[in-house]
Design a protein around this motif. Structure first.
Motif, PDB file in Angstrom:
ATOM      1  N   LEU A   1       0.821  -1.204   0.000  1.00  0.00           N
ATOM      2  CA  LEU A   1       0.000   0.000   0.000  1.00  0.00           C
ATOM      3  C   LEU A   1       0.859   1.260   0.000  1.00  0.00           C
ATOM      4  CD1 LEU A   1      -2.738   1.475   0.240  1.00  0.00           C
ATOM      5  CD2 LEU A   1      -2.500   1.279   2.718  1.00  0.00           C
ATOM      6  N   ASP A   2       0.603   2.127  -0.968  1.00  0.00           N
ATOM      7  CA  ASP A   2       1.205   3.453  -1.033  1.00  0.00           C
ATOM      8  C   ASP A   2       0.047   4.452  -0.994  1.00  0.00           C
ATOM      9  OD1 ASP A   2       2.475   5.832  -1.583  1.00  0.00           O
ATOM     10  OD2 ASP A   2       3.597   5.075  -3.321  1.00  0.00           O
ATOM     11  N   SER A   3      -0.320   4.873   0.216  1.00  0.00           N
ATOM     12  CA  SER A   3      -1.490   5.733   0.424  1.00  0.00           C
ATOM     13  C   SER A   3      -1.422   7.008  -0.398  1.00  0.00           C
ATOM     14  CB  SER A   3      -1.625   6.107   1.896  1.00  0.00           C
ATOM     15  OG  SER A   3      -1.790   4.962   2.676  1.00  0.00           O
ATOM     16  N   LYS A   4      -0.257   7.609  -0.440  1.00  0.00           N
ATOM     17  CA  LYS A   4      -0.089   8.875  -1.146  1.00  0.00           C
ATOM     18  C   LYS A   4      -0.342   8.691  -2.645  1.00  0.00           C
ATOM     19  CE  LYS A   4       3.060  12.779  -0.877  1.00  0.00           C
ATOM     20  NZ  LYS A   4       4.361  13.217  -0.381  1.00  0.00           N
ATOM     21  N   ARG A   5       0.178   7.621  -3.205  1.00  0.00           N
ATOM     22  CA  ARG A   5       0.011   7.361  -4.639  1.00  0.00           C
ATOM     23  C   ARG A   5      -1.454   7.077  -4.978  1.00  0.00           C
ATOM     24  NH1 ARG A   5       2.993   2.411  -7.239  1.00  0.00           N
ATOM     25  NH2 ARG A   5       1.152   1.843  -8.400  1.00  0.00           N
TER      26      ARG A   5
ATOM     27  N   GLY B   1      -5.830   5.849   3.987  1.00  0.00           N
ATOM     28  CA  GLY B   1      -5.033   5.305   5.074  1.00  0.00           C
ATOM     29  C   GLY B   1      -5.723   4.145   5.745  1.00  0.00           C
ATOM     30  N   THR B   2      -5.039   3.583   6.714  1.00  0.00           N
ATOM     31  CA  THR B   2      -5.619   2.490   7.479  1.00  0.00           C
ATOM     32  C   THR B   2      -6.185   2.991   8.801  1.00  0.00           C
ATOM     33  OG1 THR B   2      -3.440   2.000   8.376  1.00  0.00           O
ATOM     34  CG2 THR B   2      -4.140   0.718   6.460  1.00  0.00           C
ATOM     35  N   SER B   3      -5.834   4.225   9.168  1.00  0.00           N
ATOM     36  CA  SER B   3      -6.345   4.816  10.399  1.00  0.00           C
ATOM     37  C   SER B   3      -6.176   6.328  10.316  1.00  0.00           C
ATOM     38  CB  SER B   3      -5.564   4.276  11.598  1.00  0.00           C
ATOM     39  OG  SER B   3      -5.993   4.913  12.776  1.00  0.00           O
ATOM     40  N   PHE B   4      -7.295   7.033  10.216  1.00  0.00           N
ATOM     41  CA  PHE B   4      -7.243   8.495  10.211  1.00  0.00           C
ATOM     42  C   PHE B   4      -8.584   9.051  10.663  1.00  0.00           C
ATOM     43  CE2 PHE B   4      -8.627   7.400   5.902  1.00  0.00           C
ATOM     44  CZ  PHE B   4      -9.702   8.252   5.693  1.00  0.00           C
ATOM     45  N   GLY B   5      -8.562  10.290  11.068  1.00  0.00           N
ATOM     46  CA  GLY B   5      -9.779  10.992  11.429  1.00  0.00           C
ATOM     47  C   GLY B   5      -9.894  12.236  10.568  1.00  0.00           C
ATOM     48  N   SER B   6     -11.100  12.690  10.351  1.00  0.00           N
ATOM     49  CA  SER B   6     -11.271  13.902   9.551  1.00  0.00           C
ATOM     50  C   SER B   6     -12.612  14.547   9.854  1.00  0.00           C
ATOM     51  CB  SER B   6     -11.191  13.579   8.058  1.00  0.00           C
ATOM     52  OG  SER B   6     -12.315  12.822   7.674  1.00  0.00           O
TER      53      SER B   6
ATOM     54  N   GLY C   1     -20.912  15.333  -3.554  1.00  0.00           N
ATOM     55  CA  GLY C   1     -19.486  15.104  -3.776  1.00  0.00           C
ATOM     56  C   GLY C   1     -18.773  14.542  -2.573  1.00  0.00           C
ATOM     57  N   PHE C   2     -19.309  13.471  -1.968  1.00  0.00           N
ATOM     58  CA  PHE C   2     -18.676  12.884  -0.781  1.00  0.00           C
ATOM     59  C   PHE C   2     -18.793  11.371  -0.826  1.00  0.00           C
ATOM     60  CE2 PHE C   2     -18.866  11.207   3.538  1.00  0.00           C
ATOM     61  CZ  PHE C   2     -17.768  11.798   4.125  1.00  0.00           C
ATOM     62  N   LEU C   3     -17.667  10.694  -0.635  1.00  0.00           N
ATOM     63  CA  LEU C   3     -17.671   9.239  -0.596  1.00  0.00           C
ATOM     64  C   LEU C   3     -16.604   8.770   0.379  1.00  0.00           C
ATOM     65  CD1 LEU C   3     -18.598   6.453  -1.667  1.00  0.00           C
ATOM     66  CD2 LEU C   3     -16.916   6.716  -3.499  1.00  0.00           C
ATOM     67  N   TYR C   4     -17.021   7.941   1.327  1.00  0.00           N
ATOM     68  CA  TYR C   4     -16.099   7.340   2.285  1.00  0.00           C
ATOM     69  C   TYR C   4     -16.320   5.836   2.195  1.00  0.00           C
ATOM     70  CZ  TYR C   4     -13.903   6.242   6.810  1.00  0.00           C
ATOM     71  OH  TYR C   4     -13.110   5.726   7.798  1.00  0.00           O
TER      72      TYR C   4
ATOM     73  N   VAL D   1      -8.124  -0.787   3.817  1.00  0.00           N
ATOM     74  CA  VAL D   1      -7.722   0.541   3.340  1.00  0.00           C
ATOM     75  C   VAL D   1      -8.979   1.415   3.274  1.00  0.00           C
ATOM     76  CG1 VAL D   1      -6.695   1.840   1.452  1.00  0.00           C
ATOM     77  CG2 VAL D   1      -5.860  -0.453   1.971  1.00  0.00           C
ATOM     78  N   TYR D   2      -8.931   2.546   3.961  1.00  0.00           N
ATOM     79  CA  TYR D   2     -10.074   3.456   4.002  1.00  0.00           C
ATOM     80  C   TYR D   2      -9.791   4.655   3.103  1.00  0.00           C
ATOM     81  CZ  TYR D   2     -11.716   0.626   7.803  1.00  0.00           C
ATOM     82  OH  TYR D   2     -12.154  -0.435   8.549  1.00  0.00           O
ATOM     83  N   ILE D   3     -10.804   5.055   2.335  1.00  0.00           N
ATOM     84  CA  ILE D   3     -10.637   6.115   1.347  1.00  0.00           C
ATOM     85  C   ILE D   3     -11.752   7.143   1.513  1.00  0.00           C
ATOM     86  CG2 ILE D   3     -10.542   6.637  -1.120  1.00  0.00           C
ATOM     87  CD1 ILE D   3      -9.657   3.604  -1.428  1.00  0.00           C
ATOM     88  N   LEU D   4     -11.360   8.392   1.667  1.00  0.00           N
ATOM     89  CA  LEU D   4     -12.293   9.509   1.751  1.00  0.00           C
ATOM     90  C   LEU D   4     -12.052  10.378   0.529  1.00  0.00           C
ATOM     91  CD1 LEU D   4     -14.369  11.307   3.195  1.00  0.00           C
ATOM     92  CD2 LEU D   4     -12.477  12.306   4.490  1.00  0.00           C
TER      93      LEU D   4
END
Length: 159
Positions: free
Chosen positions: A97-101, A123-128, A136-139, A145-148
């Motif tokens: 996993l390359d989260s940034k890419r 990421g695998t763990s984040f808050g926002s 225009g929102f999808l989580y 792997v979690y994607i916002l």
């Protein structure tokens, strides 16, 4: 002092009202996404059986589809599917996993296809806590792997 307390109470009520509204949108999206996902699985399963006749290929395809889980959404299903496909494609090309890419790939894809101001957090763990444009929102998650993915309004600067 009294006026300030009244203003804070009004703002608090407005925040609560917006929170309830967003929660209802998320709940409706979850119910619709679950139903759409189930229908998509059945349709893909039938197509794959007709085309290939091979059970192992079918099982692999279903496994790929089933590991996506929508956590919250305020986005049309067509855009959601595009995000899922893009994320799955980029992830399959990564040995690790390359989260940034992955975030950059999703942002670029959506910026080029649907206009500017898309943002992506992976990421695998984040808050926002974010503000987004309507629709225009999808989580979502793929495995662990979690994607916002969300869009913000772009306003021109007046000179």
């Amino acid at each position: 002092m009294r006026k300030m307390v009244e203003e804070m109470g009004g703002a608090s009520e407005e925040l609560e009202r917006r929170s309830r509204y967003l929660s209802s949108l998320i709940q409706r999206s979850k119910i619709k996404a679950d139903a759409d996902q189930e229908n998509d699985k059945k349709g893909k399963e039938k197509d794959l059986e007709e085309r290939s006749g091979g059970r192992s290929h079918l099982e692999n395809q279903l496994e790929e589809v089933s590991n996506i889980r929508v956590r919250a959404a305020d986005m049309p299903m067509s855009l959601q599917r595009r995000a899922f496909c893009c994320a799955r494609e980029v992830l399959s090309g990564m040995p690790k996993l390359d989260s940034k890419r992955l975030a950059l790939a999703l942002k670029k894809e959506f910026d080029s296809s649907y206009g500017p101001a898309w943002h992506c957090i992976v990421g695998t763990s984040f808050g926002s806590y974010v503000t987004h444009s309507l629709g225009g929102f999808l989580y979502f998650s793929i495995d662990k792997v979690y994607i916002l993915l969300f869009r913000t309004a772009v306003e021109p600067l007046d000179h």
